[in-house]
Scaffold this motif. Sequence first.
Motif, PDB file in Angstrom:
ATOM      1  N   ARG A 186      33.874  36.168  35.780  1.00  0.00           N
ATOM      2  CA  ARG A 186      34.791  37.230  36.212  1.00  0.00           C
ATOM      3  C   ARG A 186      34.872  37.339  37.730  1.00  0.00           C
ATOM      4  O   ARG A 186      35.907  37.739  38.267  1.00  0.00           O
ATOM      5  N   GLU A 187      33.816  36.947  38.405  1.00  0.00           N
ATOM      6  CA  GLU A 187      33.878  36.913  39.865  1.00  0.00           C
ATOM      7  C   GLU A 187      34.764  35.759  40.330  1.00  0.00           C
ATOM      8  O   GLU A 187      35.621  35.914  41.195  1.00  0.00           O
ATOM      9  N   THR A 188      34.584  34.585  39.728  1.00  0.00           N
ATOM     10  CA  THR A 188      35.371  33.404  40.096  1.00  0.00           C
ATOM     11  C   THR A 188      36.856  33.604  39.842  1.00  0.00           C
ATOM     12  O   THR A 188      37.697  33.220  40.658  1.00  0.00           O
ATOM     13  N   HIS A 189      37.188  34.222  38.723  1.00  0.00           N
ATOM     14  CA  HIS A 189      38.584  34.318  38.305  1.00  0.00           C
ATOM     15  C   HIS A 189      39.173  35.705  38.530  1.00  0.00           C
ATOM     16  O   HIS A 189      40.188  36.050  37.917  1.00  0.00           O
ATOM     17  N   ASP A 190      38.574  36.479  39.424  1.00  0.00           N
ATOM     18  CA  ASP A 190      39.083  37.820  39.738  1.00  0.00           C
ATOM     19  C   ASP A 190      40.481  37.723  40.350  1.00  0.00           C
ATOM     20  O   ASP A 190      40.673  37.118  41.413  1.00  0.00           O
ATOM     21  N   GLY A 191      41.452  38.308  39.671  1.00  0.00           N
ATOM     22  CA  GLY A 191      42.846  38.157  40.078  1.00  0.00           C
ATOM     23  C   GLY A 191      43.147  38.720  41.449  1.00  0.00           C
ATOM     24  O   GLY A 191      43.842  38.081  42.249  1.00  0.00           O
ATOM     25  N   LYS A 192      42.662  39.882  41.748  1.00  0.00           N
ATOM     26  CA  LYS A 192      42.968  40.513  43.040  1.00  0.00           C
ATOM     27  C   LYS A 192      42.365  39.718  44.189  1.00  0.00           C
ATOM     28  O   LYS A 192      43.022  39.465  45.202  1.00  0.00           O
ATOM     29  N   ARG A 193      41.114  39.306  44.013  1.00  0.00           N
ATOM     30  CA  ARG A 193      40.455  38.521  45.064  1.00  0.00           C
ATOM     31  C   ARG A 193      41.188  37.203  45.286  1.00  0.00           C
ATOM     32  O   ARG A 193      41.423  36.791  46.431  1.00  0.00           O
ATOM     33  N   ASN A 194      41.566  36.539  44.218  1.00  0.00           N
ATOM     34  CA  ASN A 194      42.229  35.248  44.355  1.00  0.00           C
ATOM     35  C   ASN A 194      43.631  35.380  44.935  1.00  0.00           C
ATOM     36  O   ASN A 194      44.083  34.516  45.695  1.00  0.00           O
TER      37      ASN A 194
END
Length: 444
Positions: A411-419
């Motif tokens: 969930r950290e890797t694929h966090d939409g807002k962060r990406n």
Amino acid sequence: MRGKMRVLWVLNLMPPAIGEKLGEECSVKEGWISGLLEQVVKEKAAEEISLGICYPVRTREEEKRREIRLGEKNILCYGFAEDSIHHKAHEELRMSKRFQQIFSDFQGDLLHLFGTEYGHCLAAAKAFNRPERILIGLQGIISECAKEYLADLPREVYRRNSFRDLLKRDGMVRQQEKFALRGEQEKEAMGLCRNVTGRTAFDQRAAYEINPRARYFSMNETLRKEFSNGRWEVNNCTPHRIFFSQADYPLKGFHYLLNSLPQIKKEFPDVTVAVAGNSLIRGEGLRERIKISGYGKYLKELIKKVGMEEKIIFLGKLSAEEMKAEYLKCHTYVCASSLENSPNSLGEAMCLGVPVVASDTGGIPSMLTNEKEGLLFPKGDEEALAQAVTRLWKDRDLCARLSEAAAVRGRETHDGKRNFNRLLEIYGEICGCTQYVTSSPRVD
């Protein structure tokens, strides 16, 4: 440069969200495109991007300019016809002319290419002809996948051709040749750009080998929203059920899993396998049998050999919600590919906390740490694959520990807002919009 950035995406499929708006049938593959588009539509910062999207259509009559509204955002849509099977020089020239029309109409600041191995990517890069304003999003590194396509199949297997293969001129050797051709197109397209996004040590190394002058930007992929919630629980799964996300061609390594099943069955006779995607083994009856590919025929023979005819279930094409249900139902997700960069299915399984057994190949070690978020086995080592699966099933505490760590990292890797914020930074840096660039690190 300040103000809105005009960004044009060139995709290898029509995103489902656009298909629904236009009433068109479209593919559910490449879920990360849907995930990224969802963020562009909903994030407030996306107001700074004017977005256009190009996607392949079946005929030249469908090459239209349309404007749709997704959420609060207007998006210009452009179709381009492509014969992706019989790519010829004249087809590339025709596509280049179509892209010149699109570029003239859209007047973009930046061209973002997805699906580097397809002919349209190369045609678009040539037509745009501004290397410093082209961004290529790496996916599978097809030139490398071509080398591993046959996945250790015996010569007598990969050289066989079914009636379907002869009719379509599409046996396993020919399929590998097509991958190699796409790999050459991918290399040529990457040589025409100055900017690349990737996610793994594997694709970074490949990018610099193909184009030493490129700027490499690290950016993770955003998965479909369905995988942002829900958690696997050992008490709610079907004991000793393996989920395999795709078995369409040798590279995916389904034969590795089949060959490991006798060893797994010795300790867990009730083992079952659920497989998403197309069923290569086809159904009963003459019409279905003549449609089977050489690889499908080999899989059918293996399934019979290991005595799993009643215990392997081909599920067909699944929606995101159906995929999620299968992940949560299984005891273990297995990725046995001979080579992968960053498989979406692995990311989806990790986000849900499904215990993972995966090949130690390509970019997979950049996605998870062995013994921490999952178990890795040497590519093609069927005994090690079986041992990893049975070890998980014997140890509930190990399952729980890997599940928890996988969900956190996934969930950290694929966090939409962060990406999305990272994407905005990359766009800003390429376009010279310094207000979007922060001090976050860039791999160069």
